[in-house]
Design a protein around this motif. Structure first.
Motif, PDB file in Angstrom:
ATOM      1  N   ARG A  79      24.228   9.434 120.669  1.00  0.00           N
ATOM      2  CA  ARG A  79      23.085  10.251 120.548  1.00  0.00           C
ATOM      3  C   ARG A  79      22.551  10.497 121.850  1.00  0.00           C
ATOM      4  N   PHE A  89      29.169  26.936 121.950  1.00  0.00           N
ATOM      5  CA  PHE A  89      30.178  27.190 120.894  1.00  0.00           C
ATOM      6  C   PHE A  89      30.556  28.555 120.943  1.00  0.00           C
ATOM      7  N   ASN A  93      26.986  28.596 116.989  1.00  0.00           N
ATOM      8  CA  ASN A  93      26.064  27.727 116.131  1.00  0.00           C
ATOM      9  C   ASN A  93      24.646  27.606 116.320  1.00  0.00           C
ATOM     10  N   ARG A 162      19.265  27.200 124.887  1.00  0.00           N
ATOM     11  CA  ARG A 162      18.961  25.810 124.320  1.00  0.00           C
ATOM     12  C   ARG A 162      19.577  24.995 125.106  1.00  0.00           C
ATOM     13  N   GLN A 166      17.507  21.850 126.820  1.00  0.00           N
ATOM     14  CA  GLN A 166      17.782  20.161 126.789  1.00  0.00           C
ATOM     15  C   GLN A 166      18.022  19.647 128.228  1.00  0.00           C
TER      16      GLN A 166
ATOM     17  N   GLN B 171      28.518  24.757 110.899  1.00  0.00           N
ATOM     18  CA  GLN B 171      28.564  24.993 112.643  1.00  0.00           C
ATOM     19  C   GLN B 171      27.325  24.849 113.266  1.00  0.00           C
ATOM     20  N   PRO B 172      26.048  25.571 112.573  1.00  0.00           N
ATOM     21  CA  PRO B 172      24.750  25.312 113.052  1.00  0.00           C
ATOM     22  C   PRO B 172      24.319  23.762 113.042  1.00  0.00           C
ATOM     23  N   GLU B 174      26.176  21.361 113.669  1.00  0.00           N
ATOM     24  CA  GLU B 174      26.934  20.638 114.943  1.00  0.00           C
ATOM     25  C   GLU B 174      26.055  21.317 115.979  1.00  0.00           C
ATOM     26  N   GLY B 175      25.597  22.451 116.116  1.00  0.00           N
ATOM     27  CA  GLY B 175      24.850  22.998 117.254  1.00  0.00           C
ATOM     28  C   GLY B 175      23.508  22.063 117.332  1.00  0.00           C
ATOM     29  N   ILE B 176      23.037  21.648 116.176  1.00  0.00           N
ATOM     30  CA  ILE B 176      21.737  20.815 116.230  1.00  0.00           C
ATOM     31  C   ILE B 176      22.221  19.463 116.820  1.00  0.00           C
ATOM     32  N   ARG B 177      23.187  18.913 116.324  1.00  0.00           N
ATOM     33  CA  ARG B 177      23.634  17.525 116.510  1.00  0.00           C
ATOM     34  C   ARG B 177      24.079  17.346 118.064  1.00  0.00           C
ATOM     35  N   SER B 178      24.644  18.399 118.738  1.00  0.00           N
ATOM     36  CA  SER B 178      25.148  18.283 119.847  1.00  0.00           C
ATOM     37  C   SER B 178      23.908  18.142 120.935  1.00  0.00           C
ATOM     38  N   THR B 179      22.600  18.636 120.541  1.00  0.00           N
ATOM     39  CA  THR B 179      21.554  18.311 121.469  1.00  0.00           C
ATOM     40  C   THR B 179      20.954  17.065 121.369  1.00  0.00           C
ATOM     41  N   GLY B 180      21.525  16.025 120.568  1.00  0.00           N
ATOM     42  CA  GLY B 180      21.205  14.722 120.460  1.00  0.00           C
ATOM     43  C   GLY B 180      20.172  14.709 119.330  1.00  0.00           C
ATOM     44  N   THR B 182      18.585  13.405 116.004  1.00  0.00           N
ATOM     45  CA  THR B 182      18.610  12.444 114.743  1.00  0.00           C
ATOM     46  C   THR B 182      19.093  12.974 113.601  1.00  0.00           C
ATOM     47  N   ILE B 184      17.854  12.992 110.465  1.00  0.00           N
ATOM     48  CA  ILE B 184      16.885  13.669 110.013  1.00  0.00           C
ATOM     49  C   ILE B 184      16.435  15.120 110.428  1.00  0.00           C
ATOM     50  N   GLU B 185      16.501  15.080 111.831  1.00  0.00           N
ATOM     51  CA  GLU B 185      16.294  16.564 112.321  1.00  0.00           C
ATOM     52  C   GLU B 185      17.433  17.302 112.222  1.00  0.00           C
ATOM     53  N   ILE B 188      16.662  18.737 108.664  1.00  0.00           N
ATOM     54  CA  ILE B 188      15.451  19.605 108.738  1.00  0.00           C
ATOM     55  C   ILE B 188      15.664  20.860 109.413  1.00  0.00           C
ATOM     56  N   PHE B 189      16.336  20.779 110.409  1.00  0.00           N
ATOM     57  CA  PHE B 189      16.485  22.196 111.453  1.00  0.00           C
ATOM     58  C   PHE B 189      17.884  22.765 111.163  1.00  0.00           C
ATOM     59  N   GLY B 190      18.931  21.858 110.573  1.00  0.00           N
ATOM     60  CA  GLY B 190      20.146  22.598 110.547  1.00  0.00           C
ATOM     61  C   GLY B 190      20.536  22.857 108.945  1.00  0.00           C
TER      62      GLY B 190
END
Lengths: 280, 267
Positions: A79, A89, A93, A162, A166, B171-172, B174-180, B182, B184-185, B188-190
């Protein structure tokens, strides 16, 4: 910057990736080419830690000198590593129902404590950075629109914003232009080349059109059926050489639409500093 | 024209024998089940005719409805509404985490399996049964009704919520996950922005049906118009019963209509 060792991924008996070894140095802009099903996306998803390689295969990926995954297991730090790796992507995404600005602020999630982000209390500095990032991709005026109201090309630019928010040091763009028209493709590739140049961000971009690789990336890694079949300067990718490594799949790697966009582009951007061609 | 028609008819693919056999045996099973249930359900259609006089007398007792105590009825209907509001509200709050935890695509199996089983249990037992239990533990009155609706509705909404979560576009996220982000985030956001309209719609729908259920809870002493209704039926005050039923129909219909309108705004 990125080190891939002995990466193998098996999907139900077919090798998605077959013993990939590659290194990308800091500040490079590298294209990853190959026809569909050659393993480009699979490799990209492994580098950003969205997929894990075969267990006990000895495969390992290091990004920014930190292990992302090893032996099919995501590192405990994955993470943390992801926070410095921006990912673009093919399908953008973005979260459709959130505003453009909120989508861009998602880039700050790695730095902002969870309690602040979930209560939508992003620090003003992060909001400024988000706005600046949007301005750099030319989308500042759309900041308060819902992401779903944008065209594909615009959504992709927001996705780049985005990654900028980052403060990514590595940018992985997985088929960023495969769903876009030639004009939007050109804009997106220009922006990627520009942030590569200005921010010294290492960029890996997977493409299935060789013209873009030659135009924007000094170095190309070519995949075929999960194997690296070429890794070297993009200038060497002549049609006859491609025919040699891809055989009948070569056709898929060239498209007439791209030729037109290229001509159009060179007309419009003559006085702009073009991204360094491979030979330079 | 006729030639063309014949061609069309001739071109129809022949029906396979197997599919028509499946269809026939399907109907046979349905009819067998209906026949088997006849005895158990004590089906006596003739009673409708022989007891018609009885029913006519009862129906006659209902009219004209007696609205003398309409203030009391209205007060109790408002209490019923309040009870449904709180029961649904608490259930929605609880169904959010439970719904997410019982989604296959978010939680690992050793979390979603037990959570789902608990939610199944909440759902399997009717509100009225819960109401009887809560009347014993917290005493007669609307609070027992609130608790009963809360528990049962949590079970229902958690299932509906998790079905919505399982149908999201990954897909969205994964987009959130790829930013690092958590986990919970990511949720909440995805996830939540994608399911929110459906969740709101489901919640409003459950509110509608909770208003209807709440009118019954009073019968076991859990407050609201049901208490009065039960008193009237037990005392054979059919004119008053009729008045109460009319008021229930009007208010439940009104709430249904408003809530339907609201739901359309969200989907």
């Amino acid at each position: 910057m990125i080190q891939i060792k002995q990466l193998t991924k098996t999907f139900k008996n077919t090798k998605g990736l077959d013993n990939i070894n590659a290194t990308v140095e800091s500040g490079e802009m590298v294209a990853l080419i190959g026809s569909s099903g050659s393993g480009k996306s699979t490799l990209m998803r492994h580098i950003c830690g969205l997929m894990c390689c075969d267990t006990d295969s000895g495969g390992q990926i290091e990004v920014l000198s930190r292990i992302m995954q090893r032996d099919g297991q995501l590192s405990k730090n994955a993470r943390k590593v992801r926070t410095e790796v921006g990912v673009i992507f093919q399908q953008f995404n973005l979260v459709d129902r959130l505003s453009v600005m909120t989508n861009v602020l998602m880039g700050a999630l790695g730095r902002v404590p969870t309690w602040r982000s979930v209560s939508n209390l992003f620090p003003p500095a992060e909001r400024r950075l988000g706005m600046e990032s949007l301005a750099r991709v030319g989308m500042a005026d759309k900041a308060w629109q819902r992401a779903s109201t944008l065209s594909g090309g615009q959504q992709q630019r927001v996705a780049i914003a985005r990654a900028l928010t980052q403060r990514a040091r590595v940018l992985l763009a997985d088929e960023p232009i495969a769903s876009l028209d030639p004009e939007s493709s050109r804009i997106v590739m220009d922006i990627l080349a520009q942030i590569h140049r200005e921010d010294k961000i290492t960029v890996v971009v997977s493409l299935h059109q060789v013209e873009y690789a030659i135009r924007y990336c000094p170095r190309t890694i070519a995949l075929r059926q999960g194997r690296v079949v070429y890794d070297g300067p993009s200038t060497a990718l002549t049609p006859s050489f491609l025919k040699e490594i891809y055989g009948s799949e070569t056709e898929e790697l060239f498209s007439p639409a791209v030729d037109n966009a290229m001509r159009h582009q060179s007309k419009n951007t003559q006085n702009q500093p073009a991204p360094a061609p491979a030979a330079a | 024209m006729t030639v063309q028609n014949t061609i069309l008819v001739d071109n129809r693919p022949p029906r396979s024998v197997q599919s028509s056999m499946t269809k026939l045996s399907g109907w046979a099973i349905v009819i067998a089940i209906l026949a088997w249930s006849w005895e158990g359900a004590d089906m006596r259609p003739m009673a409708l005719i022989t007891d018609a006089g009885n029913m006519a007398t009862l129906a006659g007792d209902f009219f004209p409805p007696n609205f003398a105590d309409w203030r009391l009825y209205l007060e109790e209907i408002v209490v019923t509404f309040h009870l449904a509001v709180w029961g649904t509200f608490l259930a929605v709050i609880c169904a959010v985490p439970f719904g997410i935890l019982s989604s296959e695509n978010i939680a690992p199996w050793w979390i979603y399996q037990p959570v789902r089983r608990v939610m199944d249990a909440c759902r399997a037992i009717n509100e009225v049964v819960f109401a009887m239990l809560f009347v014993v533990s917290v005493g007669l009155g609307p609070f027992a009704g609130v608790l009963a609706l809360w528990v049962h509705t949590t079970g229902v909404l958690a299932k509906l919520f998790s079905e919505a979560v399982e149908a999201i576009d990954p897909q969205p996220v994964e987009g959130i996950r790829s930013t690092g982000a958590t986990v919970i985030e990511e949720v909440i956001f995805g996830v939540i922005p994608q399911v929110l309209p459906l969740w709101i719609s489901y919640s409003l729908y459950r509110f509608e049906s909770n208003v209807r259920s709440a009118t019954v809870l009073g019968i076991v002493g859990a407050g609201g118009i049901g208490v009065v209704l039960w008193e009237m039926i037990r005392g054979f005050y059919f004119a008053q019963t009729c008045a109460i039923m009319i008021l229930i129909i009007i208010s439940v219909t009104a709430i249904d209509l408003v809530s339907q309108r609201l739901r359309k705004l969200f989907v």
